[in-house]
Design a protein around this motif. Structure first.
Motif, PDB file in Angstrom:
ATOM      1  N   SER A   1      -5.937   9.744   3.324  1.00  0.00           N
ATOM      2  CA  SER A   1      -4.901  10.407   4.111  1.00  0.00           C
ATOM      3  C   SER A   1      -4.087   9.335   4.832  1.00  0.00           C
ATOM      4  N   GLY A   2      -3.034   9.743   5.475  1.00  0.00           N
ATOM      5  CA  GLY A   2      -2.161   8.792   6.154  1.00  0.00           C
ATOM      6  C   GLY A   2      -2.867   8.001   7.235  1.00  0.00           C
ATOM      7  N   SER A   3      -3.661   8.686   8.060  1.00  0.00           N
ATOM      8  CA  SER A   3      -4.343   7.983   9.150  1.00  0.00           C
ATOM      9  C   SER A   3      -5.447   7.076   8.617  1.00  0.00           C
ATOM     10  N   GLN A   4      -6.144   7.505   7.563  1.00  0.00           N
ATOM     11  CA  GLN A   4      -7.183   6.662   6.965  1.00  0.00           C
ATOM     12  C   GLN A   4      -6.559   5.418   6.346  1.00  0.00           C
ATOM     13  N   TYR A   5      -5.438   5.586   5.679  1.00  0.00           N
ATOM     14  CA  TYR A   5      -4.750   4.468   5.041  1.00  0.00           C
ATOM     15  C   TYR A   5      -4.274   3.467   6.089  1.00  0.00           C
TER      16      TYR A   5
END
Length: 64
Positions: free
Chosen positions: A28-32
């Motif tokens: 996801s965006g935050s994980q990336y």
């Protein structure tokens, strides 16, 4: 010779599918963003250690 043609077609189809799935991002965006920040922190630490080593060698005349 039908089987040979089918084998070639299946191989081409599998290669196309593998190439398409290779570039996809599964995070996801935050994980990336978090993984990018972690990698950057590691690289900054390595650079800091390299700079310290270089400075110590310059000050110490290159002793090992």
């Amino acid at each position: 010779m039908t089987r040979g043609n089918q084998r070639d077609n299946d191989r081409a189809k599998a290669q196309k599918k593998a190439a398409a799935s290779k570039g996809k991002n599964t995070q996801s965006g935050s994980q990336y963003q978090k993984s990018k920040e972690d990698a950057a922190a590691i690289m900054r630490e390595k650079q800091r250690k390299a700079d310290e080593k270089r400075a110590a060698e310059a000050a110490g005349g290159g002793k090992k």
